[in-house]
Design an enzyme around this catalytic site. Structure first.
Site, PDB file in Angstrom:
ATOM      1  N   SER A   1       0.844  -1.192   0.013  1.00 27.36           N
ATOM      2  CA  SER A   1      -0.203   0.002  -0.115  1.00 27.36           C
ATOM      3  C   SER A   1       0.822   1.369  -0.062  1.00 27.36           C
ATOM      4  O   SER A   1       1.704   1.333  -0.900  1.00 27.36           O
ATOM      5  CB  SER A   1      -0.982  -0.138   1.160  1.00 27.36           C
ATOM      6  OG  SER A   1      -2.056   0.830   0.940  1.00 27.36           O
TER       7      SER A   1
ATOM      8  N   ASP B   1      -8.817  -5.505  -5.850  1.00 22.60           N
ATOM      9  CA  ASP B   1      -8.430  -4.384  -4.743  1.00 22.60           C
ATOM     10  C   ASP B   1      -9.414  -3.244  -4.932  1.00 22.60           C
ATOM     11  O   ASP B   1      -9.545  -2.737  -5.753  1.00 22.60           O
ATOM     12  CB  ASP B   1      -7.018  -4.059  -5.125  1.00 22.60           C
ATOM     13  CG  ASP B   1      -6.420  -3.123  -4.226  1.00 22.60           C
ATOM     14  OD1 ASP B   1      -7.021  -2.388  -3.649  1.00 22.60           O
ATOM     15  OD2 ASP B   1      -5.325  -3.398  -3.710  1.00 22.60           O
TER      16      ASP B   1
ATOM     17  N   HIS C   1      -7.280  -5.625  -1.323  1.00 26.34           N
ATOM     18  CA  HIS C   1      -5.995  -4.934  -0.736  1.00 26.34           C
ATOM     19  C   HIS C   1      -5.570  -5.436   0.541  1.00 26.34           C
ATOM     20  O   HIS C   1      -6.315  -5.917   1.267  1.00 26.34           O
ATOM     21  CB  HIS C   1      -6.676  -3.338  -0.455  1.00 26.34           C
ATOM     22  CG  HIS C   1      -5.669  -2.497  -0.443  1.00 26.34           C
ATOM     23  ND1 HIS C   1      -4.827  -1.909  -1.427  1.00 26.34           N
ATOM     24  CD2 HIS C   1      -5.116  -1.644   0.666  1.00 26.34           C
ATOM     25  CE1 HIS C   1      -3.932  -1.030  -0.832  1.00 26.34           C
ATOM     26  NE2 HIS C   1      -4.159  -0.792   0.658  1.00 26.34           N
TER      27      HIS C   1
END
Length: 431
Positions: free
Chosen positions: A251, A348, A381
């Site tokens: 991330s 995601d 994610h």
């Protein structure tokens, strides 16, 4: 009780639907992400809980009426959707193989990820057998600023490194946590990977850095460059090779991983220690953001979001596009970039997968080093935070990839991977 069963059925269907098609509407983005994240990466645990909940509710009078039977039908449909996410996770090995990741690098005797962690995810918080963790080591101290890291390394090498020769030094890995540049800590992320890498003989450093809004970009990156400088001086104390370091993170940590890898020795990002070599030998960014200026998969450029304008760069986007470009990894893509293994989930909902695809395109167009791209079918994610089946297989693939880079470094040969990874992203290299 029938209406309880109906409510459960509706809930299970919504969870399954969100997992397969996450909501990207601004108002639903965060709850959709958390619901999908937990549903997808803990799908086996959720499936058991759904079956038990449906059975108990039905046994205690839940089927006394149309509402209960409707709820049971919906619940079975939702459970089937959860089962489908498990099947998608099982395709992870296929995704990795199609990406060109060298999963068979060390097929004989290579330790697998422990099954116990898949059944009891909190076990990943405990160092694995054979791993020693040294916590809260200060790597940068200036006035009141004290930045710390944790070291994960093989236990048998931790007791005495005083007589370690250069030939016996181990490869090093830097882990950068995510959290949108504003939250997060070294204790929370990358633990499945770090434990597995340490079991395989690596010395791993889980690094903290200053967070916004107290920190203003590029202070986050400068802190991480300070770690690389510290590593050059202190690596041998922990049995690591000061000349071999790879970097990974997810991330915001994926963004920073790419920045560390692509901005080696850029004076602007290492003020006061410009002469220190801050190059790395490989990068594995997970579900990162790589371009703040071009909208691409976003309704607006990432740099135009309130998060970056108000808390991270603290500059109006339209009047300061150059500053946002200088904070974007894609700006620094170059011929002599280190090898990259880019990993992203196909579902995601926070950072659309196209963000990774376009970054990989640029890398493959420009870099002379190998670029591997693995798109995790069905992955959300932050999928690797939990020690799920998908995480276990990805961790094993990353370890074998990085071990291959280290072997080539020791042999003095240029990094290389199977030729199929040079194929375009429209080919089956996307799993």
């Amino acid at each position: 009780m029938p209406y309880v069963l109906l409510a459960l059925g509706i809930l299970f269907v919504l969870l399954a639907a969100n997992a397969h098609a996450p909501r990207r509407h601004a108002a639903l983005l965060v709850p959709s992400f958390f619901a999908g994240w937990l549903t997808i990466e803990l799908a086996p645990h959720l499936l058991v809980a759904e079956i038990v909940a449906l059975a108990l509710t039905a046994a205690y009078g839940g089927l006394d009426g149309w509402a209960g039977w409707t709820g049971l039908a919906l619940g079975i449909l939702g459970a089937a959707g959860t089962a489908a996410t498990i099947v998608a996770a099982r395709r992870t090995v296929v995704s990795l193989r199609e990406s060109g990741a060298p999963l068979d690098l060390d097929p004989e005797g290579a330790p697998r990820y422990p099954l116990a962690h898949l059944f009891l995810p909190p076990l990943c918080l405990i160092p694995r057998r054979g791993v020693r963790v040294d916590r809260n080591i200060v790597f940068r101290q200036e006035g009141r600023l004290r930045l710390k890291l944790d070291v994960y390394r093989p236990a048998e090498s931790a007791s005495d490194t005083s007589g370690t020769s250069g030939k016996d030094l181990r490869p090093g890995l830097m882990q950068i946590h995510g959290g949108a540049w504003v939250i997060g800590d070294k204790r929370e992320q990358g633990l499945p990977l770090l434990n597995h890498m340490a079991v395989q003989g690596w010395v791993c450093f889980n690094v903290n850095y200053r967070l916004s809004p107290r920190a203003t970009w590029p202070e986050h990156l400068i802190d991480l460059k300070h770690f690389v400088a510290w590593y050059r001086e202190q690596a041998e104390e922990y049995g690591a090779d000061p000349d071999f370091l790879c970097v990974t993170g997810g991330s915001a940590g994926g963004h920073l991983t790419a920045m560390v890898a692509l901005t080696a020795n850029v004076p602007e990002f290492q003020p006061g220690f410009e002469d220190v070599d801050t190059s790395v030998q490989g990068a594995v960014p997970f579900y990162g953001v790589y371009d703040f200026v071009e909208a691409g998969p976003w309704p607006v450029p990432m740099g135009a979001t309130p998060l970056l304008q108000r808390m991270v760069l603290k500059l109006p986007f339209e009047e300061n596009r150059e500053a946002y470009a200088k904070a974007s990894p894609v700006t620094y893509v170059r011929e002599d970039a280190p090898p990259f293994f880019v990993i992203h989930g196909s579902r995601d909902s926070l950072l659309p997968v196209e963000e990774a695809r376009r970054f990989v395109r640029r890398l493959r167009e420009t870099s002379k080093a190998p670029v591997i791209y693995a798109e995790m079918k069905g992955g959300q994610h932050a999928f690797d935070v939990f020690p799920s089946y998908r995480t276990a297989r990805v961790v094993e693939g990353v370890e074998r990839y990085l071990t291959g880079l280290h072997r080539q470094y020791r042999q003095g040969t240029a990094p290389e991977v199977p030729g199929e990874v040079t194929a375009s992203l429209e080919e089956p290299t996307v799993g």
